[in-house]
Design a protein around this motif. Structure first.
Motif, PDB file in Angstrom:
ATOM      1  N   ASN A 145     -25.203 -64.008 -59.161  1.00 45.35           N
ATOM      2  CA  ASN A 145     -24.751 -64.391 -57.818  1.00 45.35           C
ATOM      3  C   ASN A 145     -23.703 -63.435 -57.255  1.00 45.35           C
ATOM      4  O   ASN A 145     -23.236 -63.619 -56.133  1.00 45.35           O
ATOM      5  CB  ASN A 145     -24.172 -65.809 -57.837  1.00 45.35           C
ATOM      6  N   GLY A 146     -23.306 -62.437 -58.037  1.00 40.95           N
ATOM      7  CA  GLY A 146     -22.294 -61.488 -57.586  1.00 40.95           C
ATOM      8  C   GLY A 146     -22.909 -60.161 -57.196  1.00 40.95           C
ATOM      9  O   GLY A 146     -23.998 -59.797 -57.648  1.00 40.95           O
ATOM     10  N   SER A 164     -21.389 -54.360 -64.748  1.00 38.04           N
ATOM     11  CA  SER A 164     -22.317 -55.432 -64.477  1.00 38.04           C
ATOM     12  C   SER A 164     -23.607 -55.408 -65.276  1.00 38.04           C
ATOM     13  O   SER A 164     -24.422 -54.495 -65.163  1.00 38.04           O
ATOM     14  CB  SER A 164     -22.677 -55.448 -62.990  1.00 38.04           C
ATOM     15  N   ALA A 165     -23.806 -56.449 -66.056  1.00 38.07           N
ATOM     16  CA  ALA A 165     -25.078 -56.613 -66.744  1.00 38.07           C
ATOM     17  C   ALA A 165     -26.113 -57.312 -65.865  1.00 38.07           C
ATOM     18  O   ALA A 165     -27.290 -57.319 -66.192  1.00 38.07           O
ATOM     19  CB  ALA A 165     -24.864 -57.418 -68.020  1.00 38.07           C
ATOM     20  N   PHE A 166     -25.692 -57.874 -64.754  1.00 36.76           N
ATOM     21  CA  PHE A 166     -26.609 -58.676 -63.963  1.00 36.76           C
ATOM     22  C   PHE A 166     -26.584 -58.349 -62.469  1.00 36.76           C
ATOM     23  O   PHE A 166     -27.620 -58.265 -61.827  1.00 36.76           O
ATOM     24  CB  PHE A 166     -26.302 -60.180 -64.144  1.00 36.76           C
ATOM     25  N   GLY A 167     -25.403 -58.197 -61.881  1.00 38.30           N
ATOM     26  CA  GLY A 167     -25.290 -58.134 -60.428  1.00 38.30           C
ATOM     27  C   GLY A 167     -25.791 -56.832 -59.831  1.00 38.30           C
ATOM     28  O   GLY A 167     -25.970 -55.818 -60.502  1.00 38.30           O
ATOM     29  N   LEU A 168     -25.994 -56.868 -58.533  1.00 36.07           N
ATOM     30  CA  LEU A 168     -26.484 -55.727 -57.768  1.00 36.07           C
ATOM     31  C   LEU A 168     -25.328 -54.862 -57.302  1.00 36.07           C
ATOM     32  O   LEU A 168     -24.326 -55.363 -56.793  1.00 36.07           O
ATOM     33  CB  LEU A 168     -27.271 -56.237 -56.556  1.00 36.07           C
ATOM     34  N   GLY A 188     -25.543 -51.681 -65.807  1.00 39.45           N
ATOM     35  CA  GLY A 188     -26.470 -52.597 -66.452  1.00 39.45           C
ATOM     36  C   GLY A 188     -27.301 -53.384 -65.476  1.00 39.45           C
ATOM     37  O   GLY A 188     -28.394 -53.857 -65.800  1.00 39.45           O
ATOM     38  N   GLY A 189     -26.793 -53.565 -64.257  1.00 40.96           N
ATOM     39  CA  GLY A 189     -27.552 -54.245 -63.219  1.00 40.96           C
ATOM     40  C   GLY A 189     -28.264 -53.236 -62.329  1.00 40.96           C
ATOM     41  O   GLY A 189     -28.257 -52.028 -62.584  1.00 40.96           O
ATOM     42  N   THR A 190     -28.877 -53.729 -61.277  1.00 40.19           N
ATOM     43  CA  THR A 190     -29.629 -52.872 -60.363  1.00 40.19           C
ATOM     44  C   THR A 190     -28.678 -52.013 -59.527  1.00 40.19           C
ATOM     45  O   THR A 190     -27.695 -52.506 -58.991  1.00 40.19           O
ATOM     46  CB  THR A 190     -30.490 -53.730 -59.432  1.00 40.19           C
ATOM     47  N   PHE A 191     -29.005 -50.734 -59.415  1.00 42.97           N
ATOM     48  CA  PHE A 191     -28.238 -49.799 -58.593  1.00 42.97           C
ATOM     49  C   PHE A 191     -29.169 -49.272 -57.507  1.00 42.97           C
ATOM     50  O   PHE A 191     -30.142 -48.576 -57.785  1.00 42.97           O
ATOM     51  CB  PHE A 191     -27.710 -48.636 -59.437  1.00 42.97           C
ATOM     52  N   LYS A 205     -25.438 -43.369 -66.070  1.00 42.03           N
ATOM     53  CA  LYS A 205     -26.686 -43.932 -66.593  1.00 42.03           C
ATOM     54  C   LYS A 205     -27.074 -45.175 -65.806  1.00 42.03           C
ATOM     55  O   LYS A 205     -26.264 -46.082 -65.629  1.00 42.03           O
ATOM     56  CB  LYS A 205     -26.543 -44.285 -68.079  1.00 42.03           C
ATOM     57  N   PHE A 206     -28.333 -45.235 -65.386  1.00 41.28           N
ATOM     58  CA  PHE A 206     -28.866 -46.386 -64.674  1.00 41.28           C
ATOM     59  C   PHE A 206     -29.710 -47.201 -65.654  1.00 41.28           C
ATOM     60  O   PHE A 206     -30.930 -47.067 -65.714  1.00 41.28           O
ATOM     61  CB  PHE A 206     -29.692 -45.941 -63.469  1.00 41.28           C
ATOM     62  N   ASP A 207     -29.060 -48.058 -66.426  1.00 49.98           N
ATOM     63  CA  ASP A 207     -29.755 -48.858 -67.439  1.00 49.98           C
ATOM     64  C   ASP A 207     -30.543 -50.009 -66.833  1.00 49.98           C
ATOM     65  O   ASP A 207     -31.485 -50.501 -67.450  1.00 49.98           O
ATOM     66  CB  ASP A 207     -28.750 -49.430 -68.442  1.00 49.98           C
TER      67      ASP A 207
END
Length: 228
Positions: A145-146, A164-168, A188-191, A205-207
């Motif tokens: 949600n962040g 961030s493992a989750f957020g955008l 870790g999240g979407t970039f 790195k874009f994991d």
């Protein structure tokens, strides 16, 4: 609850107990003086925090809404509510976790956010940067949600970064992401990039995957960008 005017001309005023400052209340802190929020406190209108002194969040939850134009330091506790930062916000500890989805922190044009908290969590919060963000530490984290949106300048100066493992994270059109540290930064999240990414040192790195629009620019200089 404060409905009137509190003047702090010298020294430090600490709110150890819970309280609030209504839309009619004003707190004024002179240069060299300090107000500390050390327990749960609600400020209905951030513009009511006035003067040239220092405001600090040192514990509890500060629910802050509106435009804050004064310098603000957080060393502990949690910042809640939705606010615009028009001055300098030194995030040196504590969290920006919101009680519910939909809260936001906006760094206005001319505003500065210095991120120097060891664990920089912003659960359920959208951070929007229209000014300058200086990321100085190792770790930022949010949930699904962040989000973080950079419309201006984001300076990656972290010695060993992970965001961030989750957020955008969105580097929007007109936004510049500048990496100058020699360490590896991992998303870790979407970039999603619609602006300019400059990697002047280290590895980016874009994991978590993402997109790079056809109109954006990505520069590297003695550095590397990777997608696993």
């Amino acid at each position: 609850m404060n409905h009137g005017t509190v003047n702090v001309w010298a020294g430090t005023l600490v709110f150890d107990g819970t309280g609030s400052n209504s839309i009619f209340g004003v707190i004024s802190v002179d240069s060299g003086a300090t107000v500390q929020f050390d327990n749960d406190f609600e400020v209905a209108n951030a513009a009511s925090l006035t003067g040239n002194g220092q405001y600090q969040l040192t514990g509890g939850t500060l629910t802050l809404n509106g435009v804050l134009s004064k310098n603000f330091e957080q060393t502990d506790g949690k910042l809640d509510g939705s606010q615009h930062i028009a001055g300098t916000y030194n995030w040196n500890g504590g969290y920006l976790d919101a009680a519910a989805d939909g809260a936001s922190t906006t760094i206005d044009a001319g505003g500065i956010l210095n991120i120097n908290a060891e664990e920089s969590d912003y659960i359920n919060r959208d951070i929007i940067n229209d000014g300058t963000v200086n990321w100085l530490v190792d770790y930022m984290y949010t949930n699904a949600n962040g989000s973080f949106t950079n419309n201006a300048t984001f300076n990656d100066q972290s010695d060993s970064g992970s965001i961030s493992a989750f957020g955008l994270f969105t580097n929007a059109e007109g936004g510049t992401y500048l990496k100058t540290s020699s360490a590896t930064t991992r998303f870790g999240g979407t970039f999603n990039n619609d602006g300019t990414v400059n990697v002047n040192a280290g590895i980016l790195k874009f994991d978590g995957g993402g997109t790079n629009s056809s109109t954006c620019l990505l520069y590297t200089s003695d550095a590397a960008d990777e997608e696993d």
